[in-house]
Design an enzyme around this catalytic site. Structure first.
Site, mmCIF file in Angstrom:
data_model
loop_
_atom_site.group_PDB
_atom_site.id
_atom_site.type_symbol
_atom_site.label_atom_id
_atom_site.label_comp_id
_atom_site.label_asym_id
_atom_site.label_seq_id
_atom_site.Cartn_x
_atom_site.Cartn_y
_atom_site.Cartn_z
ATOM 1 N N ARG A 262 -0.741 -3.632 18.078
ATOM 2 C CA ARG A 262 -0.137 -4.576 17.128
ATOM 3 C C ARG A 262 -0.877 -4.666 15.796
ATOM 4 N NH1 ARG A 262 0.233 -7.459 21.829
ATOM 5 N NH2 ARG A 262 2.307 -7.371 22.760
ATOM 6 N N HIS B 134 15.226 10.996 -7.458
ATOM 7 C CA HIS B 134 15.488 11.158 -6.017
ATOM 8 C C HIS B 134 16.732 12.001 -5.777
ATOM 9 C CE1 HIS B 134 13.007 7.515 -4.472
ATOM 10 N NE2 HIS B 134 12.386 8.651 -4.215
ATOM 11 N N GLU C 44 3.606 11.038 -12.139
ATOM 12 C CA GLU C 44 3.515 9.603 -11.803
ATOM 13 C C GLU C 44 2.530 8.891 -12.750
ATOM 14 O OE1 GLU C 44 5.454 8.084 -9.617
ATOM 15 O OE2 GLU C 44 6.062 9.605 -8.155
ATOM 16 N N ARG D 274 7.703 -4.915 -9.158
ATOM 17 C CA ARG D 274 7.402 -3.602 -8.573
ATOM 18 C C ARG D 274 8.508 -2.588 -8.871
ATOM 19 N NH1 ARG D 274 4.221 -3.024 -2.824
ATOM 20 N NH2 ARG D 274 4.172 -0.777 -2.682
ATOM 21 N N ASN E 130 9.968 2.230 -10.287
ATOM 22 C CA ASN E 130 11.080 3.118 -9.934
ATOM 23 C C ASN E 130 11.626 3.889 -11.131
ATOM 24 O OD1 ASN E 130 11.077 2.500 -7.213
ATOM 25 N ND2 ASN E 130 12.458 0.766 -7.473
ATOM 26 N N HIS F 276 8.238 16.102 -5.369
ATOM 27 C CA HIS F 276 8.670 14.774 -5.805
ATOM 28 C C HIS F 276 8.344 14.520 -7.284
ATOM 29 C CE1 HIS F 276 9.372 10.469 -5.700
ATOM 30 N NE2 HIS F 276 8.146 10.284 -6.150
ATOM 31 N N GLU G 184 8.161 -5.900 -3.205
ATOM 32 C CA GLU G 184 9.153 -5.241 -4.043
ATOM 33 C C GLU G 184 10.383 -6.085 -4.345
ATOM 34 O OE1 GLU G 184 10.666 -0.707 -4.654
ATOM 35 O OE2 GLU G 184 9.548 -1.258 -2.875
ATOM 36 N N LYS H 264 -1.086 0.506 -10.958
ATOM 37 C CA LYS H 264 -0.312 0.321 -9.720
ATOM 38 C C LYS H 264 -0.797 -0.932 -8.982
ATOM 39 C CE LYS H 264 2.027 1.608 -5.751
ATOM 40 N NZ LYS H 264 2.555 2.546 -4.789
ATOM 41 N N HIS I 10 13.037 7.386 -10.921
ATOM 42 C CA HIS I 10 13.190 7.682 -9.501
ATOM 43 C C HIS I 10 14.633 7.655 -8.998
ATOM 44 C CE1 HIS I 10 8.885 7.568 -9.384
ATOM 45 N NE2 HIS I 10 8.859 7.765 -8.074
ATOM 46 N N LYS J 177 2.350 0.192 1.818
ATOM 47 C CA LYS J 177 3.558 0.680 2.495
ATOM 48 C C LYS J 177 3.163 1.818 3.413
ATOM 49 C CE LYS J 177 6.973 0.094 -1.200
ATOM 50 N NZ LYS J 177 7.954 0.916 -1.961
HETATM 51 N N1 LIG Z 1 3.238 4.527 0.656
HETATM 52 C C1 LIG Z 1 3.637 4.624 -0.590
HETATM 53 O O1 LIG Z 1 3.673 3.647 -1.344
HETATM 54 C C2 LIG Z 1 4.029 5.974 -1.113
HETATM 55 C C3 LIG Z 1 4.201 6.157 -2.482
HETATM 56 C C4 LIG Z 1 4.517 7.439 -2.939
HETATM 57 C C5 LIG Z 1 4.670 8.483 -2.047
HETATM 58 N N2 LIG Z 1 4.499 8.249 -0.707
HETATM 59 C C6 LIG Z 1 4.637 9.351 0.262
HETATM 60 O O2 LIG Z 1 3.631 10.311 0.021
HETATM 61 C C7 LIG Z 1 4.082 11.568 0.500
HETATM 62 C C8 LIG Z 1 3.738 12.626 -0.505
HETATM 63 O O3 LIG Z 1 2.344 12.649 -0.670
HETATM 64 P P1 LIG Z 1 1.607 13.923 -1.287
HETATM 65 O O4 LIG Z 1 2.296 14.348 -2.522
HETATM 66 O O5 LIG Z 1 0.174 13.576 -1.324
HETATM 67 O O6 LIG Z 1 1.950 15.069 -0.242
HETATM 68 P P2 LIG Z 1 1.180 15.641 1.039
HETATM 69 O O7 LIG Z 1 0.446 14.608 1.757
HETATM 70 O O8 LIG Z 1 2.197 16.429 1.769
HETATM 71 O O9 LIG Z 1 0.127 16.644 0.378
HETATM 72 C C9 LIG Z 1 0.602 17.794 -0.301
HETATM 73 C C10 LIG Z 1 -0.089 19.051 0.226
HETATM 74 O O10 LIG Z 1 -1.432 19.091 -0.269
HETATM 75 C C11 LIG Z 1 -2.348 19.301 0.802
HETATM 76 N N3 LIG Z 1 -3.600 18.671 0.381
HETATM 77 C C12 LIG Z 1 -3.943 17.364 0.413
HETATM 78 N N4 LIG Z 1 -5.112 17.155 -0.180
HETATM 79 C C13 LIG Z 1 -5.573 18.359 -0.561
HETATM 80 C C14 LIG Z 1 -6.752 18.791 -1.228
HETATM 81 N N5 LIG Z 1 -7.680 17.934 -1.674
HETATM 82 N N6 LIG Z 1 -6.891 20.110 -1.459
HETATM 83 C C15 LIG Z 1 -5.933 20.992 -1.064
HETATM 84 N N7 LIG Z 1 -4.805 20.648 -0.448
HETATM 85 C C16 LIG Z 1 -4.624 19.336 -0.207
HETATM 86 C C17 LIG Z 1 -1.654 18.694 1.990
HETATM 87 O O11 LIG Z 1 -2.152 19.234 3.182
HETATM 88 C C18 LIG Z 1 -0.197 19.091 1.746
HETATM 89 O O12 LIG Z 1 0.015 20.400 2.180
HETATM 90 C C19 LIG Z 1 5.560 11.423 0.786
HETATM 91 O O13 LIG Z 1 5.770 11.357 2.180
HETATM 92 C C20 LIG Z 1 5.922 10.097 0.153
HETATM 93 O O14 LIG Z 1 6.975 9.440 0.829
HETATM 94 C C21 LIG Z 1 4.180 7.024 -0.238
HETATM 95 ZN ZN LIG Z 2 7.258 8.564 -6.970
#
Ligand SMILES: NC(=O)c1ccc[n+]([C@@H]2O[C@H](COP(=O)([O-])OP(=O)(O)OC[C@H]3O[C@@H](n4cnc5c(N)ncnc54)[C@H](O)[C@@H]3O)[C@@H](O)[C@H]2O)c1
Ligand SMILES: [Zn+2]
Length: 375
Positions: free
Chosen positions: A125, A259, A189, A248, A252, A271, A244, A234, A255, A147
């Site tokens: 939990r 998207h 971003e 917040r 977007n 993205h 949100e 942020k 986006h 999130k």
């Molecule tokens: N929680 C939130 O508020 C929020 C906000 C924006 C995005 N997200 C989420 O984040 C995700 C995207 O995150 P991302 O862009 O970091 O993608 P990701 O986590 O898939 O990383 C991208 C790639 O880079 C690699 N990688 C990571 N760090 C590395 C490093 N230092 N050196 C070499 N390779 C490395 C990873 O293994 C992966 O293959 C999505 O699922 C999205 O929904 C969440």
């Molecule tokens: Zn984004």
């Protein structure tokens, strides 16, 4: 939004956010064990990472723990941000004997952060967790705001929970191994942060980013500054609006159409690349509506060009399809698509009670017709 920053003697920068802090500094990864213990005291730790980050950073991260955490490696990639991976991880934590007095450390990009955060939110939990973001996107966006969640076949992020981390520990030195396209995607971003709140920051990125991209390790101080400025923005926004409802929404910007373009690319477009295109489209829509100052779209486009980000809808995507895809977005309320539009670079249109502007379909359609890549 301004959050006071302090630069302690360690050279680390701190951004306070509610009950926790975001700590940014070169060398954080070498001190991880002590920082984790200080910010999230626990009996035992479970470190979750992916199979791309593990060979690059795991040993360095583990070296500073007095007692070795259990390590849980998931396959890299968005397709593994799933309920199946969540179930496998929770089973692994249970098998390793973790309990209520354990804490999770998420070492990776946004995928690992969202997934490990959701494991922490639901395990017994809810147990504490620490974010150690390793992509630029995760450092300035995904790790901040609490999130967490996973994707389902019906769409991204449809199952999840708000679960604030006990700390966010950021070492921009970890960007040294990040592929160039991932760095650029994160910069989209960062530029967005400038557009929605801080014109100076926007101009700073546009001026510095080309050099920072060309020789990342020679610009370590600038990368720390960039992560710090974006994290402050942020954090400042989410602090005022944890769930949100109001401000917040400004995050977007770019986006809604972004998207749609991302979806139509079959998720082949990163993205951040899709958001770059979305910002150009939405700024143009804002200018045509008279909400956005003339010249805003052109200035955004110039900055994106300098960073090497796309500014046009791929020619393979028919405007009607992009428009239709915006309707699927969860931000489409009661049949009308709402957009978060800038008034100018550094300021959003609207008020805390309503940052959404309805844009007529015909106007969006004509913007999409005009801003397509040739061929
Ligand atoms: N929680 C939130 O508020 C929020 C906000 C924006 C995005 N997200 C989420 O984040 C995700 C995207 O995150 P991302 O862009 O970091 O993608 P990701 O986590 O898939 O990383 C991208 C790639 O880079 C690699 N990688 C990571 N760090 C590395 C490093 N230092 N050196 C070499 N390779 C490395 C990873 O293994 C992966 O293959 C999505 O699922 C999205 O929904 C969440
Ligand atoms: Zn984004």
């Amino acid at each position: 939004v301004t959050v006071p920053a302090s630069a302690p003697a360690s050279g680390r920068l701190e951004v306070p956010l509610g009950s926790y802090r975001i700590t940014i500094g070169a060398g954080v990864v070498g001190n991880l064990g002590a920082l984790v213990r200080e910010r999230a005291p626990a009996h035992r730790y479970a470190l979750i990472t992916d199979d791309v980050v593990a060979p690059l950073w795991l040993e360095r991260a583990l070296a500073s723990f007095a007692e070795r955490p259990t390590v849980h490696v998931v396959p890299a990639g968005e397709q593994h941000k799933s309920r199946e991976t969540w179930a496998a991880l929770t089973d692994e934590l249970l098998a390793a004997g973790h309990g209520r007095d354990s804490a999770v450390v998420a070492l990776g990009g946004g995928v690992v952060g969202d997934l490990a955060g959701f494991v922490a939110a639901t395990f017994m939990r809810g147990i504490p967790f620490v974010q150690v973001p390793t992509t630029l996107l995760a450092m300035i966006d995904a790790s901040i705001g609490g999130k967490t969640g996973v994707d389902t076949p019906a769409g991204k992020n449809l199952v999840g929970a708000f679960h604030q981390p006990a700390a966010v520990l950021v070492d921009p030195g970890m960007l040294a191994t990040l592929p160039d396209d991932q760095l650029r995607a994160g910069l989209a971003e960062a530029l967005k942060h400038g557009v929605v709140i801080d014109r100076d920051y926007f101009e700073w990125i546009a001026a510095r980013a080309p050099g920072m991209l060309a020789a990342p390790t020679e610009h370590a101080t600038e990368w720390v500054e960039l992560v710090h400025r974006s994290a402050r923005i942020k954090a400042g926004v989410v602090e005022r609006d944890e769930r949100e409802s109001g401000i917040r929404k400004i995050l977007n910007f770019g986006h809604t159409l972004g998207h749609a373009v991302e979806l139509l690319s079959g998720l082949t477009l990163l993205h951040g690349y899709a958001v770059a295109i979305g910002m150009v489209l939405e700024a143009e829509a804002g200018e045509r509506l008279g909400v956005t100052a003339a010249g805003t779209r052109a200035r955004i486009e110039e900055a994106l060009d300098r960073v090497g980000l796309p500014t046009r809808v791929p020619s393979s995507q028919p405007p009607a399809d992009v428009l239709a895809a915006t309707m699927l977005d969860k931000k489409a309320r009661a049949g009308a698509v709402e957009y978060a539009l800038p008034a100018a670079i550094g300021a959003m249109a609207g008020t805390e009670h309503g940052y959404g502007t309805r844009v007529p379909d015909a106007l969006v359609r004509s913007v999409l017709d005009e801003l397509r890549s040739a061929g």
